[in-house]
Design a protein around this motif. Structure first.
Motif, mmCIF file in Angstrom:
data_model
loop_
_atom_site.group_PDB
_atom_site.id
_atom_site.type_symbol
_atom_site.label_atom_id
_atom_site.label_comp_id
_atom_site.label_asym_id
_atom_site.label_seq_id
_atom_site.Cartn_x
_atom_site.Cartn_y
_atom_site.Cartn_z
ATOM 1 N N ILE A 64 -10.245 37.610 22.605
ATOM 2 C CA ILE A 64 -9.412 36.491 21.926
ATOM 3 C C ILE A 64 -8.040 36.824 22.365
ATOM 4 C CG2 ILE A 64 -10.546 36.620 19.670
ATOM 5 C CD1 ILE A 64 -8.181 38.014 18.456
ATOM 6 N N TRP A 65 -7.138 35.907 22.529
ATOM 7 C CA TRP A 65 -5.737 35.816 22.865
ATOM 8 C C TRP A 65 -4.885 35.682 21.555
ATOM 9 C CZ3 TRP A 65 -4.912 37.162 27.849
ATOM 10 C CH2 TRP A 65 -6.134 37.052 28.805
ATOM 11 N N LEU A 66 -3.904 36.382 21.751
ATOM 12 C CA LEU A 66 -2.765 36.297 20.565
ATOM 13 C C LEU A 66 -1.637 35.781 21.117
ATOM 14 C CD1 LEU A 66 -3.356 39.134 18.270
ATOM 15 C CD2 LEU A 66 -3.743 36.778 17.704
ATOM 16 N N LEU A 67 -1.164 34.469 21.371
ATOM 17 C CA LEU A 67 0.001 34.094 21.743
ATOM 18 C C LEU A 67 0.922 33.480 20.732
ATOM 19 C CD1 LEU A 67 -1.636 32.021 24.697
ATOM 20 C CD2 LEU A 67 -0.980 34.412 24.664
ATOM 21 N N SER A 68 2.248 33.681 20.994
ATOM 22 C CA SER A 68 3.363 33.154 20.010
ATOM 23 C C SER A 68 3.545 31.633 20.142
ATOM 24 C CB SER A 68 4.637 33.735 20.080
ATOM 25 O OG SER A 68 4.500 35.130 20.093
ATOM 26 N N ASN A 69 3.836 30.822 19.148
ATOM 27 C CA ASN A 69 4.181 29.480 19.201
ATOM 28 C C ASN A 69 5.718 29.597 19.264
ATOM 29 O OD1 ASN A 69 4.694 26.759 18.860
ATOM 30 N ND2 ASN A 69 2.945 26.634 17.265
ATOM 31 N N PHE A 70 6.260 28.870 20.329
ATOM 32 C CA PHE A 70 7.809 29.036 20.312
ATOM 33 C C PHE A 70 8.349 28.065 19.108
ATOM 34 C CE2 PHE A 70 6.590 30.250 24.516
ATOM 35 C CZ PHE A 70 7.215 31.116 24.544
ATOM 36 N N ASP A 71 7.660 26.999 18.574
ATOM 37 C CA ASP A 71 8.113 26.228 17.556
ATOM 38 C C ASP A 71 8.331 26.828 16.328
ATOM 39 O OD1 ASP A 71 8.378 24.130 19.682
ATOM 40 O OD2 ASP A 71 6.310 23.666 19.183
ATOM 41 N N SER A 72 7.126 27.318 15.943
ATOM 42 C CA SER A 72 7.273 27.979 14.333
ATOM 43 C C SER A 72 7.466 29.578 14.645
ATOM 44 C CB SER A 72 5.900 27.772 13.852
ATOM 45 O OG SER A 72 4.677 28.012 14.701
ATOM 46 N N GLN A 73 7.613 30.137 15.734
ATOM 47 C CA GLN A 73 7.408 31.459 16.068
ATOM 48 C C GLN A 73 6.523 32.164 15.180
ATOM 49 O OE1 GLN A 73 9.922 32.997 17.708
ATOM 50 N NE2 GLN A 73 10.552 31.104 18.327
ATOM 51 N N GLU A 74 5.318 31.827 15.169
ATOM 52 C CA GLU A 74 4.072 32.302 14.489
ATOM 53 C C GLU A 74 2.917 32.710 15.753
ATOM 54 O OE1 GLU A 74 2.758 29.791 11.501
ATOM 55 O OE2 GLU A 74 4.321 30.178 10.314
ATOM 56 N N ASP A 75 2.116 33.618 15.463
ATOM 57 C CA ASP A 75 1.153 33.918 16.295
ATOM 58 C C ASP A 75 0.031 32.855 16.241
ATOM 59 O OD1 ASP A 75 2.563 35.817 17.648
ATOM 60 O OD2 ASP A 75 1.575 37.414 16.476
ATOM 61 N N ILE A 76 -0.811 32.448 17.549
ATOM 62 C CA ILE A 76 -1.914 31.768 17.339
ATOM 63 C C ILE A 76 -3.241 32.347 18.236
ATOM 64 C CG2 ILE A 76 -2.945 29.684 18.001
ATOM 65 C CD1 ILE A 76 -0.384 29.320 16.023
ATOM 66 N N ALA A 77 -4.004 32.451 17.375
ATOM 67 C CA ALA A 77 -5.449 33.244 18.244
ATOM 68 C C ALA A 77 -6.227 32.032 18.782
ATOM 69 C CB ALA A 77 -6.163 33.875 16.883
ATOM 70 N N TYR A 78 -6.343 32.464 20.011
ATOM 71 C CA TYR A 78 -7.208 31.615 21.043
ATOM 72 C C TYR A 78 -8.700 32.369 21.191
ATOM 73 C CZ TYR A 78 -3.073 28.700 21.386
ATOM 74 O OH TYR A 78 -2.052 27.899 20.798
ATOM 75 N N PRO A 79 -9.678 31.894 21.401
ATOM 76 C CA PRO A 79 -10.882 32.495 21.831
ATOM 77 C C PRO A 79 -10.881 32.683 23.671
ATOM 78 C CG PRO A 79 -11.251 30.113 21.488
ATOM 79 C CD PRO A 79 -9.807 30.374 20.919
ATOM 80 N N ASN A 80 -11.392 33.939 23.804
ATOM 81 C CA ASN A 80 -11.338 34.101 25.174
ATOM 82 C C ASN A 80 -12.639 34.237 25.643
ATOM 83 O OD1 ASN A 80 -10.785 34.695 27.896
ATOM 84 N ND2 ASN A 80 -10.404 36.733 27.643
ATOM 85 N N ASP A 81 -13.384 32.823 25.502
ATOM 86 C CA ASP A 81 -14.878 32.846 25.618
ATOM 87 C C ASP A 81 -15.268 31.840 26.838
ATOM 88 O OD1 ASP A 81 -17.718 32.865 25.556
ATOM 89 O OD2 ASP A 81 -17.776 31.889 23.382
#
Length: 286
Positions: A181-198
């Protein structure tokens, strides 16, 4: 405050009197049993001694616990609800009202407001007998977590996964380290988003976005690229401008050399103690 101290002192005196009374009663009972045991058979006297209490009960040992329980049950409904939810969240087990009362001293059955608020709380699940913690996503381990993240190619907020089970954050970092998976930060809400690396995840791109991307004409000259990086547009096409200059034989403007400043007699010398530095002075008339 003084009246409270007086009440506590009177209460302690009453306890001491009760203690002394219980001690004297136990002593009398022991002496009477000792005399009666002489007339009774040996097995009867041993049975009586086995049933006799070992030590007298002390009422003062339980006073602090009772005061603590009383303060919890007199607390506001919100404070009692939080206490129960913390218990359910930390243990992740189902509790009956009686078990909740034993674990955190909140009497759910005796307080209708607490019972109704707990039953209608979005973080609590009630099956008619037991209360348990209710997370947004019912997950139990890392494999289920990975399956859920892969269902959201556009990403899922980590804040929605934090309360799934106690070790979910460690499992997210483990999946990230393994490249699943990827864990990226959302600049708008300053929260991490989990994305599948599939590679099997299908990402659909709108046709309008494709046409917009393909319709962008990139500049061929590095000068234009530097201008556009700074938010400026060239007045004319740089490539055409340079091609026309070559056709007409116009040479580019030479770079002007900076005038070398020589030391003259008028120059203020601050290093007079180093005369070797000023041997080649350009002094007019010398």
């Amino acid at each position: 405050m003084a009246s409270l101290q007086e009440s506590l002192s009177r209460f302690k005196k009453q306890q001491e009197k009760c203690q002394s009374t219980l001690t004297s009663i136990a002593a009398k009972a022991g002496s009477s049993k000792a005399t009666s045991s002489k007339s009774l058979p040996s097995h009867t006297s041993s049975l009586a001694n086995a049933k006799a209490p070992a030590t007298p009960v002390k009422f003062s040992n339980d006073t602090e616990r009772l005061q603590h329980i009383n303060s919890i049950r007199k607390a506001p409904v919100g404070a009692q609800i939080k206490r129960v939810i913390d218990l359910l969240f930390e243990t992740r087990e189902a509790f009956t009202p009686e078990q909740i009362n034993e674990a955190c001293y909140v009497d759910v059955n005796a307080n209708k407001a607490v019972f109704d608020s707990l039953r209608n709380n979005p973080k609590v699940s009630y099956d008619g007998k037991r209360f348990s913690y209710k997370s947004k996503h019912a997950l139990k381990d890392k494999s289920q977590l990975l399956v859920l993240v892969r269902k959201f190619p556009e990403g899922i907020a980590v804040i929605d996964l934090k309360d799934s089970y106690p070790t979910v954050m460690e499992d997210l970092q483990s999946l990230k380290a393994s490249g699943q998976i990827w864990l990226l930060s959302n600049f708008d809400s300053q929260e991490d988003i989990a994305y599948p690396n599939d590679p099997r995840a299908v990402i659909k791109v709108d046709d309008d976005l494709k046409q917009l991307f393909r319709g962008i004409e990139l500049p061929r000259d590095m000068l234009d690229i530097d201008l556009q990086k700074n938010g400026m547009k060239p007045a004319t096409n740089t490539a055409k401008r340079r091609a026309m200059a070559q056709v007409h034989g116009i040479a580019p403007k030479p770079k002007t050399k900076k005038k070398k400043h020589e030391i003259s007699k008028r120059t203020k010398l601050t290093n007079a103690h180093l005369p070797e530095l000023f041997q080649n002075l350009n002094v007019p008339g010398s």
